[in-house]
Design an enzyme around this catalytic site. Structure first.
Site, short mmCIF file in Angstrom:
data_model
loop_
_atom_site.label_atom_id
_atom_site.label_comp_id
_atom_site.label_asym_id
_atom_site.label_seq_id
_atom_site.Cartn_x
_atom_site.Cartn_y
_atom_site.Cartn_z
N LYS A 41 0.85 -1.20 0.00
CA LYS A 41 0.00 0.00 0.00
C LYS A 41 0.88 1.25 0.00
CE LYS A 41 -0.52 -0.12 5.06
NZ LYS A 41 -1.49 -0.08 6.18
N ARG A 142 -10.32 0.68 14.79
CA ARG A 142 -10.29 1.41 13.52
C ARG A 142 -11.37 0.89 12.58
NH1 ARG A 142 -4.54 1.66 10.58
NH2 ARG A 142 -4.92 -0.59 10.46
N TYR A 270 15.27 30.85 5.91
CA TYR A 270 14.14 31.58 6.47
C TYR A 270 14.26 31.74 7.99
CZ TYR A 270 11.67 30.87 2.03
OH TYR A 270 11.29 30.87 0.70
N MET A 318 11.19 24.61 0.79
CA MET A 318 10.38 23.72 -0.04
C MET A 318 11.23 22.88 -0.99
SD MET A 318 7.23 24.63 -2.63
CE MET A 318 6.16 25.25 -1.33
#
Length: 374
Positions: A41, A142, A270, A318
């Protein structure tokens, strides 16, 4: 003819021989008679589902587990599987999705009476039986009904001429911890399947053990086991005892695209979270949080360049990260930085630095990172 394919800025190198080695160690541990479901998956935990499934099939795996019908159809139709294979979608389906299971021969998880009724009607309309597996909630909380309700669901399946039961399964909440809660879940599951097989007079495929229980609860193996993170070279809990050795299958690398020398006091990235205490060489590497290198790793990570471990400095951006090369170095633009893998920090190392798990680190490697299969 000149190859005009652009040089990848960031790549995930997938070493299929490590995958083969990992499955060989799992099979040696569990024995050759036990079925193994390869969990593929989430694009095989970020590794590339089609090449991973193809490799698993080549070493004898014919059961595959995916998250949902979309992943199941992509695997079935993608061309990787050349032999008959069972594909189980773990998610509880929505009623409009049932057609997809019938059209593509996908095993459907059933854990509600409404879905069972709708599935029977759809299968009758198609004129074919729908293969299902029943999920029982023994404590994960779940998906799945409680054992008593699950027993009634199983009775209803046995009364349906259009539904074929392929298996019964559960999932452990603390599979890496062999005692306590896992033991109680295991007892609930064993009681249910024993009751079902006694009442129905049939034997059904039973499975409960994912990677953690494969390693620490042999009595949870039943008829089939479901290795996920183990396939890809990591333990479900890096602190647990490991009776078998596994090796990371993915190595994430990115290229150095710029190098400069900064003066003492110079800030980087940043919010100016890092400043040079003295003159340093700073490399900019072409991978950032959009590629799957976590922003939470800012000023905490390390990469390996030309065999040397170097700290990541400043805020992760990013598309790039900055690396402190020190005063003297042999790095040049175009060199590769190993962000994690078998030759650098591991996904466990990264996860440990940011309060995460290796699963998340691997699955977060984005699609713009080119997968290179070696």
């Amino acid at each position: 003819m000149t190859d005009l394919t652009p040089l990848p800025m960031a790549e995930a190198r997938i070493k299929l021989s490590h995958l083969e080695e990992n499955i060989r160690h799992i099979r040696q541990w569990t024995g050759k008679k036990l079925r193994i479901m390869g969990i593929v998956k989430a694009n095989a935990y970020g590794h590339g589902v089609h090449r991973v499934a193809e490799t698993l099939e080549s070493v004898g795996i014919s059961d595959f587990g995916v998250a949902n019908i979309q992943e199941a159809v992509a695997l079935r139709t993608g061309g990787a599987l050349k032999k008959p294979a069972a594909i189980l979608a773990f998610s509880s389906p929505l009623e409009p999705q049932i057609d997809g299971y019938l059209q593509h021969d996908i095993e459907m998880t059933v854990c509600s009476f409404d879905i069972l009724r709708a599935a029977g009607e759809k299968a009758a309309a198609y004129g074919k039986k729908l293969a299902v597996q029943v999920k029982v909630d023994t404590g994960m909380g779940r998906l799945g009904l409680q054992p008593a309700e699950t027993m009634e669901l199983l009775r209803n399946i046995n009364r349906s001429p259009d539904i074929e039961l392929k298996g019964i399964y559960t999932h452990f909440a603390e599979g890496s911890k062999p005692g306590g809660y896992t033991g109680r879940q295991l007892e609930e599951f064993r009681n249910l399947v024993t009751q079902y097989e006694s009442e129905s007079g049939t034997t059904i495929c039973k499975h409960a053990a994912s990677s953690g229980a494969i390693l620490c609860r042999k009595d949870a193996w039943f008829d089939m086991v479901r290795p996920g993170i183990l396939l890809y070279g990591y333990l479900p809990d890096p602190c647990m005892p490991a009776p078998i050795a596994v090796t990371p299958v993915m190595q994430m690398e990115a290229r150095v695209i710029f190098i400069k020398t900064v003066a003492p006091g110079t800030s980087v990235s940043y919010n100016r979270t890092w400043r040079a205490a003295e003159s340093r060489s700073i490399a900019t590497v072409a991978a950032g949080y959009a590629d799957g290198y976590p922003r939470a790793l800012s000023n905490k990570g390390r990469v390996v360049i030309n065999g040397k471990s170097c700290p990541q400095v400043g805020t992760v951006t990013m598309d790039q990260i900055m690396i402190d090369l020190g005063k003297e170095h042999d790095v040049k633009t175009g060199d590769k930085a190993i962000l994690f893998g078998w030759e650098g920090p591991t996904a466990d190392d990264i996860a440990g630095s940011i309060g995460s798990i290796s699963y998340e680190v691997l699955c977060s490697v984005s699609n713009r990172v080119v997968r290179i299969f070696i």
